[in-house]
Design a protein around this motif. Structure first.
Motif, short mmCIF file in Angstrom:
data_model
loop_
_atom_site.label_atom_id
_atom_site.label_comp_id
_atom_site.label_asym_id
_atom_site.label_seq_id
_atom_site.Cartn_x
_atom_site.Cartn_y
_atom_site.Cartn_z
N UNK A 166 37.51 43.27 -46.04
CA UNK A 166 36.86 44.10 -45.63
C UNK A 166 37.48 44.86 -44.34
N UNK A 167 37.72 46.17 -44.30
CA UNK A 167 38.44 46.71 -43.16
C UNK A 167 37.27 47.78 -42.46
N UNK A 168 36.64 47.04 -41.36
CA UNK A 168 35.53 48.03 -40.61
C UNK A 168 36.15 49.19 -40.16
N UNK A 169 35.47 50.22 -39.88
CA UNK A 169 35.90 51.48 -39.10
C UNK A 169 35.93 51.40 -37.55
N UNK A 170 35.33 50.05 -37.14
CA UNK A 170 35.33 49.73 -35.77
C UNK A 170 34.87 48.39 -35.68
N UNK A 171 34.54 47.79 -34.43
CA UNK A 171 33.98 46.59 -34.41
C UNK A 171 32.78 46.26 -35.07
N UNK B 239 39.39 42.47 -41.48
CA UNK B 239 40.61 42.94 -40.84
C UNK B 239 40.22 43.93 -39.57
N UNK B 240 40.36 43.42 -38.35
CA UNK B 240 40.44 44.25 -37.24
C UNK B 240 41.09 45.45 -36.91
N UNK B 241 40.72 46.32 -36.29
CA UNK B 241 41.63 47.65 -36.37
C UNK B 241 43.06 47.19 -35.77
N UNK B 242 43.37 46.12 -35.21
CA UNK B 242 44.72 45.93 -34.92
C UNK B 242 45.76 45.19 -35.81
N UNK C 61 23.62 42.61 -36.59
CA UNK C 61 22.23 42.96 -36.85
C UNK C 61 22.21 44.48 -37.13
N UNK C 62 23.30 45.18 -37.23
CA UNK C 62 23.18 46.53 -37.88
C UNK C 62 24.48 47.01 -38.94
N UNK C 63 24.44 48.12 -39.26
CA UNK C 63 25.55 48.81 -39.81
C UNK C 63 26.80 49.03 -39.37
N UNK C 64 27.97 49.19 -40.31
CA UNK C 64 29.34 49.49 -39.90
C UNK C 64 29.98 49.85 -41.10
N UNK C 65 30.43 50.99 -41.17
CA UNK C 65 31.04 51.74 -42.43
C UNK C 65 32.30 50.89 -42.46
N UNK C 66 32.93 50.67 -43.65
CA UNK C 66 33.92 49.66 -43.96
C UNK C 66 34.63 50.10 -45.39
N UNK C 67 35.91 49.87 -45.45
CA UNK C 67 36.44 49.89 -46.77
C UNK C 67 36.48 48.51 -47.42
N UNK C 68 36.04 48.32 -48.42
CA UNK C 68 35.86 47.09 -49.13
C UNK C 68 36.36 46.82 -50.45
N UNK C 69 37.49 46.02 -50.58
CA UNK C 69 38.22 45.87 -51.76
C UNK C 69 38.17 44.52 -52.35
#
Length: 294
Positions: A17-22, A97-100, A26-34
């Motif tokens: 899971x690679x989120x677009x940000x933190x 995976x964090x942004x860094x 309790x809410x959504x975050x867009x992410x790439x999931x493979x």
């Protein structure tokens, strides 16, 4: 010495899971999931196969997945000797995976927890020159008994044994003294600086190398972006930098490093050349998503 290596370790399905940000609690975050095959032992075996090494991989998977995994590994130059478990499904690892590029893990080891001595008979060592065991195999009673019996059989035959601690969290959970006792007699250890610090209480690769060298014949300290060190009780013998690359995902970098070094070592390369090949493999691994060659 035979150039064939036996790898023992986990087979996992990696959900990356690679989120677009933190992550927003309790809410959504867009992410790439493979989703793709993974696991520390599986990663090492596949990297070794990609480098042309003669590699056998022993592990336990869910019975329903056994044929699929056997075909997968054979297609990547690995000889699989997999046991099928009718009670537990194959393991699953969720990697965030964090942004860094730093990773956090959620682990369900599934069938890996049922690896038993019957899965690793002494005949598995026929024509083997080195045994490489992922530290995850020491963190549960069944797999630990299996690999300890294999270690004893390997030592009796004069076959070199290597270990990778694999997880600082699990090291702390089971106890450092216990882990060191369980791995006593291993010839090689591949540890990152955090694992080496946990195992020795020492800060810095030079002190860590000396301390680990009291228990293991050859010590390799993986230093990430800074490269790697190799030595023993007398201290560091080889210290090499890593190339500057863009880190996309550090999953499997340590597994690739170990495979690169072992492949070179078994091919007869000297320590400096083998260490350089390990560093190059680790650098390649961080430039793509997942723990296996893209």
């Amino acid at each position: 010495m035979s150039g064939k290596v036996l790898v023992v370790g986990d087979v996992m399905t990696d959900v990356i899971v690679v989120p677009e940000g933190p992550i927003v609690k309790g809410s959504d975050r867009r992410a790439t999931v493979r989703s793709r095959p993974g696991g520390s032992g599986a990663n090492q075996a596949v990297w070794l196969g990609a480098m042309g090494a003669d590699v056998v991989f022993a592990a336990r998977v869910g019975h329903a997945d056994k044929a699929m995994y056997e075909n997968y590994f054979r297609g990547l130059g690995v000889v699989p000797v997999l046991a099928g478990d009718r009670e537990q499904p194959s393991g699953v690892l969720v990697t965030i995976v964090d942004p860094d590029g730093e990773r956090s893990f959620l682990t369900d080891r599934g069938a890996n927890l049922n690896l038993s001595p019957d899965d690793l008979p002494s005949s598995r060592l026929d024509d083997i020159g080195m045994v490489m065991v992922s530290g995850y195999s020491f963190f549960a009673p069944g797999p630990r008994a299996a690999v300890q019996a294999l270690f004893a059989a390997a030592r009796a035959r004069g076959i070199a044994v290597a270990v990778d601690p694999a997880s600082v969290g699990f090291l702390v959970e089971v106890g450092v003294a216990q882990f060191l006792d369980w791995t006593a007699g291993a010839d090689w250890i591949f540890a990152n600086e955090s694992e080496a610090e946990a195992l020795t209480g020492a800060v810095g690769y030079e002190a860590q190398t000396r301390a680990l060298g009291e228990r293991f014949g050859t010590v390799l300290i993986k230093r990430g972006r800074l490269g790697a060190a190799l030595g023993g009780r007398e201290g560091v013998r080889v210290l090499l930098p890593a190339p500057s690359v863009t880190v996309l995902d550090s999953t499997g970098a340590g597994d690739a490093f170990a495979a690169g070094f072992i492949a070179a070592h078994l091919a007869g390369d000297d320590e400096a050349t083998a260490l350089a090949r390990g560093i190059a493999a680790g650098a390649k691994a961080v430039q793509s998503i997942g723990g296996q060659p893209s």
